[in-house]
Design an enzyme around this catalytic site. Structure first.
Site, PDB file in Angstrom:
ATOM      1  N   HIS A 107     -53.906-101.870  26.661  1.00  0.00           N
ATOM      2  CA  HIS A 107     -54.642-101.219  27.600  1.00  0.00           C
ATOM      3  C   HIS A 107     -55.203-102.588  28.264  1.00  0.00           C
ATOM      4  O   HIS A 107     -55.895-103.186  27.908  1.00  0.00           O
ATOM      5  CB  HIS A 107     -55.778-100.074  27.010  1.00  0.00           C
ATOM      6  CG  HIS A 107     -56.288 -99.173  28.367  1.00  0.00           C
ATOM      7  ND1 HIS A 107     -56.713 -99.979  30.034  1.00  0.00           N
ATOM      8  CD2 HIS A 107     -55.969 -98.370  28.828  1.00  0.00           C
ATOM      9  CE1 HIS A 107     -56.964 -98.986  30.431  1.00  0.00           C
ATOM     10  NE2 HIS A 107     -56.689 -97.874  30.445  1.00  0.00           N
TER      11      HIS A 107
ATOM     12  N   GLU B 185     -49.208 -99.011  33.306  1.00  0.00           N
ATOM     13  CA  GLU B 185     -49.990 -98.521  33.728  1.00  0.00           C
ATOM     14  C   GLU B 185     -50.510 -99.241  35.228  1.00  0.00           C
ATOM     15  O   GLU B 185     -50.273-100.891  34.363  1.00  0.00           O
ATOM     16  CB  GLU B 185     -51.303 -98.451  33.184  1.00  0.00           C
ATOM     17  CG  GLU B 185     -51.132 -96.998  32.221  1.00  0.00           C
ATOM     18  CD  GLU B 185     -52.337 -96.657  31.999  1.00  0.00           C
ATOM     19  OE1 GLU B 185     -52.527 -95.641  32.115  1.00  0.00           O
ATOM     20  OE2 GLU B 185     -53.104 -97.571  31.503  1.00  0.00           O
TER      21      GLU B 185
HETATM   22  P1  PGA Z   1     -57.416 -93.698  35.235  1.00  0.00           P
HETATM   23  O1  PGA Z   1     -57.019 -94.386  34.197  1.00  0.00           O
HETATM   24  O2  PGA Z   1     -55.959 -91.838  35.090  1.00  0.00           O
HETATM   25  O3  PGA Z   1     -58.440 -92.627  35.075  1.00  0.00           O
HETATM   26  O4  PGA Z   1     -56.991 -93.277  36.385  1.00  0.00           O
HETATM   27  C1  PGA Z   1     -55.742 -94.358  33.597  1.00  0.00           C
HETATM   28  C2  PGA Z   1     -55.728 -94.923  32.230  1.00  0.00           C
HETATM   29  O5  PGA Z   1     -56.515 -96.263  32.678  1.00  0.00           O
HETATM   30  O6  PGA Z   1     -55.680 -95.180  30.901  1.00  0.00           O
END
Ligand code: PGA
Length: 267
Positions: free
Chosen positions: A94, A166
């Site tokens: 992440h 992401e």
């Molecule tokens: P968010 O986070 O939906 O609050 O943007 C997503 C993540 O970091 O997995």
């Protein structure tokens, strides 16, 4: 299309009683769906008690992190080996782990290896920062993260895993996830297409078709259907909106409705 995968990443929120209450509310609201797999990723501390409370027909568990050595003198660590009976998935790489905890490509590679070795499915997060996108480096960043993350895997291990795209600039601060931050479907389409092509070129067609790819970054119920229309998107990694049982169950519900709509279309 297989099941849609919706993962709620609770990050460093909720003590044991708050987490238990949120799970209770979610179990009241979310029915058993055959076409949506719902995964909850609470803090390490609450995985064990939640596993006892969890309705396994509705939910699976994911850890947010683990260390790649199975056991030893690593103060503060929890290993994949310790988690193997408890969780189906572990989130690896992440952007908050990369940025705040200094995890580099080599460490993430080791973690993916330890995860697979312990029969846990990795959810590998990849994505570029705002600066990298502005410099036109998005594909290069994805390439480097995939090259190291998938380096030691076989095609069938890749086929079974999950990759979450992401974009770092689209991840909310946990309080403000308005559409100001959300990536555009076209940007997600390009990144997901790049990831599937990479997997096809380095592994094989089957792995490219079967690897599940999630979008993550400020996901709210309103964007679910539009993003599921993006070719190659299999679900969502949800942060801030997963801490609220109204919004998270609405995301799951919208995913289910989309599946039903697409089944009717193909009937
Ligand atoms: P968010 O986070 O939906 O609050 O943007 C997503 C993540 O970091 O997995």
């Amino acid at each position: 299309m297989g099941k849609i995968l919706v993962v709620g990443n609770w990050k460093m929120h909720l003590n044991a009683s708050q987490a238990s209450l949120l799970l209770h509310r979610l179990q009241e609201r979310i029915p058993i769906y055959k076409d949506v797999e719902v995964v909850l990723s609470p803090s390490m501390l609450t995985l064990q008690p939640l596993s006892v409370q969890l309705d396994r027909r509705k939910f699976r568990l994911a850890a947010q992190n683990a260390y790649f050595v199975d056991e030893g003198p690593f103060t503060g660590g929890v290993s994949f080996a310790m988690l193997r009976e408890l969780v189906h998935y572990v989130i690896i790489g992440h952007s908050e782990r990369r940025r705040v905890f200094g995890e580099d490509l080599e460490m993430i590679k080791q973690k993916i290896g330890a995860c697979v070795r312990n029969d846990i499915t990795p959810i590998l997060c990849v994505g570029e920062t705002k600066h990298e996108r502005e410099q036109g480096e998005t594909k290069q960043v994805l390439h480097d993260q995939l090259l190291s993350g998938l380096a030691n895997l076989t095609p069938s291990e890749v086929a079974d895993m999950v990759i979450a795209y992401e974009p770092v600039w689209a991840i909310s601060d946990g309080t403000n996830f308005t559409d100001h931050f959300i990536a555009k479907p076209q940007q997600v389409a390009e990144a997901v297409d790049y990831i599937r092509r990479y997997v096809r070129d380095v592994f094989n067609d089957k792995a490219s078709r079967e690897v599940r790819i999630l979008y993550g970054g400020s996901v709210v119920p309103e964007i679910v259907q539009g993003f599921l229309d993006v070719p190659g998107v299999d679900g969502f990694l949800v942060g801030g909106a997963s801490l609220n049982y109204h919004t998270f169950s609405a995301i799951v519900q919208a995913s289910h409705s989309w599946q039903r709509g697409s089944e009717e279309e193909h009937a």
